[in-house]
Write an enzyme that holds these catalytic residues in place. Structure first.
Site, PDB file in Angstrom:
ATOM      1  N   ASN A   1     -35.621 -19.551  28.819  1.00 36.08           N
ATOM      2  CA  ASN A   1     -35.928 -21.151  29.119  1.00 36.08           C
ATOM      3  C   ASN A   1     -35.053 -22.085  28.227  1.00 36.08           C
ATOM      4  O   ASN A   1     -34.603 -22.900  28.735  1.00 36.08           O
ATOM      5  CB  ASN A   1     -37.307 -21.328  28.856  1.00 36.08           C
ATOM      6  CG  ASN A   1     -38.266 -20.552  29.617  1.00 36.08           C
ATOM      7  OD1 ASN A   1     -38.067 -20.627  30.797  1.00 36.08           O
ATOM      8  ND2 ASN A   1     -39.579 -20.758  29.213  1.00 36.08           N
TER       9      ASN A   1
ATOM     10  N   ARG B   1     -36.549 -21.173  47.537  1.00 38.41           N
ATOM     11  CA  ARG B   1     -36.366 -19.920  46.667  1.00 38.41           C
ATOM     12  C   ARG B   1     -37.034 -19.063  47.305  1.00 38.41           C
ATOM     13  O   ARG B   1     -38.256 -19.031  47.590  1.00 38.41           O
ATOM     14  CB  ARG B   1     -36.715 -20.041  45.284  1.00 38.41           C
ATOM     15  CG  ARG B   1     -36.072 -21.200  44.414  1.00 38.41           C
ATOM     16  CD  ARG B   1     -36.559 -20.860  42.917  1.00 38.41           C
ATOM     17  NE  ARG B   1     -36.356 -22.314  42.159  1.00 38.41           N
ATOM     18  CZ  ARG B   1     -35.024 -22.520  42.086  1.00 38.41           C
ATOM     19  NH1 ARG B   1     -33.967 -21.871  41.940  1.00 38.41           N
ATOM     20  NH2 ARG B   1     -34.944 -23.621  41.267  1.00 38.41           N
TER      21      ARG B   1
ATOM     22  N   ARG C   1     -31.296 -24.953  42.207  1.00 40.55           N
ATOM     23  CA  ARG C   1     -30.753 -24.638  41.083  1.00 40.55           C
ATOM     24  C   ARG C   1     -30.777 -23.138  40.728  1.00 40.55           C
ATOM     25  O   ARG C   1     -31.886 -22.553  40.670  1.00 40.55           O
ATOM     26  CB  ARG C   1     -31.251 -25.530  39.858  1.00 40.55           C
ATOM     27  CG  ARG C   1     -30.330 -25.391  38.646  1.00 40.55           C
ATOM     28  CD  ARG C   1     -30.790 -26.418  37.464  1.00 40.55           C
ATOM     29  NE  ARG C   1     -30.245 -27.715  38.122  1.00 40.55           N
ATOM     30  CZ  ARG C   1     -31.161 -28.735  37.839  1.00 40.55           C
ATOM     31  NH1 ARG C   1     -32.310 -28.312  37.403  1.00 40.55           N
ATOM     32  NH2 ARG C   1     -30.831 -29.851  38.215  1.00 40.55           N
TER      33      ARG C   1
ATOM     34  N   HIS D   1     -37.995 -29.635  49.172  1.00 42.05           N
ATOM     35  CA  HIS D   1     -38.675 -28.825  48.346  1.00 42.05           C
ATOM     36  C   HIS D   1     -39.966 -28.523  48.856  1.00 42.05           C
ATOM     37  O   HIS D   1     -40.830 -27.956  48.054  1.00 42.05           O
ATOM     38  CB  HIS D   1     -38.833 -29.650  47.011  1.00 42.05           C
ATOM     39  CG  HIS D   1     -39.293 -28.838  45.795  1.00 42.05           C
ATOM     40  ND1 HIS D   1     -40.454 -29.244  45.478  1.00 42.05           N
ATOM     41  CD2 HIS D   1     -38.818 -28.026  45.068  1.00 42.05           C
ATOM     42  CE1 HIS D   1     -40.773 -28.214  44.163  1.00 42.05           C
ATOM     43  NE2 HIS D   1     -39.737 -27.450  44.073  1.00 42.05           N
TER      44      HIS D   1
ATOM     45  N   TYR E   1     -46.704 -16.006  39.761  1.00 40.88           N
ATOM     46  CA  TYR E   1     -46.999 -17.483  39.509  1.00 40.88           C
ATOM     47  C   TYR E   1     -48.359 -17.798  40.120  1.00 40.88           C
ATOM     48  O   TYR E   1     -48.472 -17.048  41.146  1.00 40.88           O
ATOM     49  CB  TYR E   1     -46.090 -18.322  40.376  1.00 40.88           C
ATOM     50  CG  TYR E   1     -44.649 -18.287  39.808  1.00 40.88           C
ATOM     51  CD1 TYR E   1     -43.816 -17.354  39.015  1.00 40.88           C
ATOM     52  CD2 TYR E   1     -43.634 -19.287  40.234  1.00 40.88           C
ATOM     53  CE1 TYR E   1     -42.585 -17.367  38.216  1.00 40.88           C
ATOM     54  CE2 TYR E   1     -42.189 -19.398  39.947  1.00 40.88           C
ATOM     55  CZ  TYR E   1     -41.647 -18.329  39.022  1.00 40.88           C
ATOM     56  OH  TYR E   1     -40.618 -18.347  38.466  1.00 40.88           O
TER      57      TYR E   1
ATOM     58  N   ARG F   1     -48.386 -27.847  32.901  1.00 43.84           N
ATOM     59  CA  ARG F   1     -47.822 -26.522  31.887  1.00 43.84           C
ATOM     60  C   ARG F   1     -46.669 -26.730  31.049  1.00 43.84           C
ATOM     61  O   ARG F   1     -46.582 -26.408  29.939  1.00 43.84           O
ATOM     62  CB  ARG F   1     -47.504 -25.558  32.942  1.00 43.84           C
ATOM     63  CG  ARG F   1     -47.049 -24.115  32.449  1.00 43.84           C
ATOM     64  CD  ARG F   1     -45.960 -23.431  33.252  1.00 43.84           C
ATOM     65  NE  ARG F   1     -44.812 -24.015  33.523  1.00 43.84           N
ATOM     66  CZ  ARG F   1     -44.139 -24.141  34.828  1.00 43.84           C
ATOM     67  NH1 ARG F   1     -44.622 -23.634  35.889  1.00 43.84           N
ATOM     68  NH2 ARG F   1     -42.835 -24.517  34.613  1.00 43.84           N
TER      69      ARG F   1
ATOM     70  N   HIS G   1     -48.383 -22.505  38.181  1.00 36.71           N
ATOM     71  CA  HIS G   1     -47.277 -23.302  39.183  1.00 36.71           C
ATOM     72  C   HIS G   1     -48.062 -24.213  40.208  1.00 36.71           C
ATOM     73  O   HIS G   1     -47.432 -24.791  40.814  1.00 36.71           O
ATOM     74  CB  HIS G   1     -46.378 -22.233  39.795  1.00 36.71           C
ATOM     75  CG  HIS G   1     -45.276 -22.850  40.515  1.00 36.71           C
ATOM     76  ND1 HIS G   1     -45.031 -22.713  41.627  1.00 36.71           N
ATOM     77  CD2 HIS G   1     -44.071 -23.323  39.879  1.00 36.71           C
ATOM     78  CE1 HIS G   1     -44.136 -23.438  42.106  1.00 36.71           C
ATOM     79  NE2 HIS G   1     -43.452 -23.806  40.959  1.00 36.71           N
TER      80      HIS G   1
END
Length: 709
Positions: A69, A399, A429, A459, A492, A588, A616
């Protein structure tokens, strides 16, 4: 601890006195800095590595997560701030920090965080592993037998692929790969061409494993390992015959990895991104990690070559890349030191081999991952691919797993002649290369592949199946808070809705028309969409709760998301709190809002949960005068999600499903204290308290017990 990005509290907060004049909600002191919030999040992740209630190998995993991270923070956020300074385009955030001030604060905080990461590794994790018979044998503890094995391993496995680069006028400082393992070597002696002494750089290919198991014949136990960096360091002189290596230090450089292309100028986004991907590994340097034994002279030499300042240097007492220690997690067969296995539950309404279309004609189905299986989503697409009555399948892919059965279903549907349309977001990304390969596969079988809208990342998470039934067309949809990725669906927490409701189907159809063609903004029936209606509607819903409070009607806001940073939403929440609305937020990661400020945010509570699964889900709850509204969304309350992306938020109309979401995503978390933290007004976090004699209550474990098998 002072609030990130703040120098003082508002006057009313300092005195606690009655307000004599309205508080300016644009006051920078009311906001927290996002980058510093991300550092705080990584502190909470690191705390999981220190928590003895967490299984030991999971503690190691949390340590590596905090490191990866932090890498991304430097690759993207810190790199962006440095780029602003370089271009003279400094932007001041809502909290009042310009890039120079923000970088200074980030540097202070991250140096402290990195020091704690290595303390946890050296003092806590290594010691605990040793007690369990799991050893990382350091060079200082090697005997002659181990040294002999290391030399042989180096000769056979490493030497053939290493290419030392000597530095002189004919050999400039080499291009060093982003986040790669490297050695700076100082040499004495005369080489084959008569050159005296010198310095060389050795880059270690990523193809070489960073953690090496020791053979049992060395008597170090079943689970004994050495680090590749130790093996290379031990035999580094073998790379320089006739020379003596008098100094050898490992280092790692982190580079700007935010890929940029001019979408309006590029004739093909696909080809532009393909061309830009290789350069990502060689962007501007933003951080240098170096072993702590390196001399000041050599440290300055490296900083100069990477055009970095002394504050960009991170000296570390151990391997320069703790991330690669995650290999131990898979190599060590100790289930007792990991979280217990689980099988995601199957919704009672969708047992295996059920006709998904028949079920959805009767009712909506809610899926709560990872506690419940992602398989029903795959089943919907598999059945659609094989069903002769299905005419078209449309899906957004941000993704996804290239080996996913979901992708196989799409490929099979296209091969069978169905109209398959995939909106593949190439600019996700760090997933650009994977998405390019995915798009290519789909195009090869005749699917329609588009890449969204110039300037706006697609998205939204949505799929549409069009089926002919009794002479008419019916639409089936899946809408979710997470990606179409079967791996992350087990790691997630996310929510998905399967439905055949005509209003949802019509809205999803309209959104695909926008994404694939050229269409004006259409008034949607039930969905909210960014960049058009989502931000305004969220603020309207917040303001409606404030009005209800002023009128004495039931009111309340509860929301769960990854990040809260949109200034207008924060101000709306402040106004609602000033009106007396009780507000509970689960954020989060980074949160720009400061809770608990007298006269500003006294009724707001912000919590963060860090646990086995990455939180998530995006859930918005509004009391609505006693008739609660519940929305699920792909969007956090961030400027980019609300204004620069294509996102969706969808209402839950079914009372049973609405109550279930409130229970599983909000109420259960209110009762949880395991891995739970509360944000204080100064920007720091404190653990949710529990009596010492009371076992921890974990929302995630409670949901596993309830929903999984």
């Amino acid at each position: 601890m002072r609030a990130p990005g703040s120098t003082a509290s508002p006057a009313s907060a300092e005195t606690g006195s009655a307000l004599t004049e309205p508080i300016d909600l644009h006051d920078p002191q009311l906001f927290l800095n996002r980058e510093l919030g991300l550092v705080e999040f990584n502190r909470r992740v690191l705390e999981q590595a220190k928590d003895e209630d967490t299984p030991l190998l999971e503690r190691l995993r949390f340590l590596t997560i905090s490191c990866t991270n932090l890498d991304e923070l430097f690759e993207v956020r810190v790199a962006g701030l440095k780029q602003q300074l370089a271009l003279g385009m400094a932007q001041v955030g809502p909290e009042g920090l310009g890039p120079h001030e923000a970088l200074e604060r980030i540097g202070q905080e991250t140096h402290e965080l990195v020091a704690e990461q290595y303390r946890v590794f050296n003092e806590d994790i290594l010691t605990a592993l040793e007690k369990e018979g799991i050893r990382i044998v350091l060079r200082r503890d090697w005997d002659e037998d181990l040294r002999s094995w290391a030399h042989t391993t180096f000769e056979l496995e490493c030497l053939p692929v290493l290419t030392p680069m000597g530095l002189d006028p004919a050999h400039p400082f080499p291009k060093v790969l982003n986040k790669g393992l490297n050695f700076l070597v100082r040499l004495q002696g005369r080489d084959a061409f008569g050159r005296n002494d010198g310095v060389a750089i050795v880059q270690v290919p990523r193809s070489l494993p960073r953690v090496l198991p020791l053979p049992s014949s060395l008597g170090r136990g079943r689970d004994a390992f050495v680090l590749l960096s130790s093996v290379v360091r031990e035999s580094i002189s073998s790379l320089f015959p006739g020379m003596e290596a008098v100094a050898c230090h490992q280092f790692r450089v982190t580079r700007n990895s935010d890929l940029w292309v001019d979408e309006e100028e590029a004739e093909s986004l696909l080809h532009a991104l393909k061309g830009g991907l290789p350069s990502r590994n060689y962007g501007e340097a933003v951080r240098l990690e170096l072993d702590e034994g390196c001399s000041e002279e050599d440290a300055r030499f490296l900083l100069d070559n990477f055009r970095l300042d002394p504050e960009d240097l991170y000296r570390v007492p151990g391997p320069v890349n703790l991330n690669r220690l995650i290999a131990l997690y898979d190599r060590v067969d100790r289930p007792d030191l990991k979280y217990g296995p689980f099988v995601p539950g199957t919704p009672p309404k969708l047992p295996k081999d059920t006709d998904v279309f028949e079920v959805l004609r009767r009712q909506d189905v809610l899926l709560h991952h990872p506690f419940q299986s992602f398989a029903p989503v795959v089943d919907l697409l598999r059945q659609a691919a094989a069903d002769p009555d299905v005419l078209a399948i449309k899906i957004t892919l941000y993704r996804t797993d290239p080996k996913s059965p979901l992708l196989q279903a799409l490929l099979e549907a296209a091969r069978s002649g169905k109209e398959v349309t995939a909106v593949v977001e190439l600019r996700a990304r760090f997933d650009e290369a994977r998405n390019i390969a995915l798009a290519t596969k789909l195009e090869e079988v005749g699917a329609n592949v588009v890449y969204g809208i110039v300037g706006y990342k697609a998205h939204a998470k949505m799929a549409l199946v069009v089926r002919r039934e009794k002479g008419r067309l019916r639409r089936y949809v899946h809408l979710g808070t997470g990606n179409y990725h079967s791996v992350t669906a087990r790691a997630y927490t996310d929510l998905g809705l399967l439905s055949s409701r005509p209003d949802l189907g019509a809205d999803v159809h309209s959104l695909f028309l926008q994404l694939t063609g050229i269409a004006g903004q259409e008034q949607l029936r039930v969905l909210l969409q960014s960049p058009f209606t989502l931000a305004d509607r969220v603020i309207e819903l917040i303001e409606a709760e404030a009005e209800a409070s002023r009128e004495g009607r039931p009111c309340g806001i509860k929301a769960k998301m990854n990040t809260l940073s949109d200034p207008e939403v924060v101000r709306a929440l402040y106004r609602a709190s000033q009106a007396g609305v009780p507000i509970d937020l689960w954020v989060r990661g980074a949160c720009a809002l400061r809770p608990g400020l007298p006269g500003v945010s006294e009724t707001i509570r912000v919590r963060s949960v860090v646990g086995r699964f990455l939180e998530h889900s995006r859930v918005y709850y509004f009391e609505n005068g006693g008739d609660p509204q519940v929305w699920l969304a792909s969007a956090d309350w961030m400027p980019r999600n609300l204004h620069r992306r294509v996102e969706t938020a969808f209402p839950i109309a079914d009372d049973t499903l609405r109550r279930r979401i409130i229970d599983e995503c909000l109420s259960t978390y209110e009762e949880s204290d395991a891995g739970a933290w509360e944000l204080l007004a100064d920007g720091s976090y404190q653990r949710t308290a529990r009596p010492a004699d009371v076992p921890p209550r974990s929302a995630q474990q409670a949901l596993l017990d309830r929903l999984a098998r």
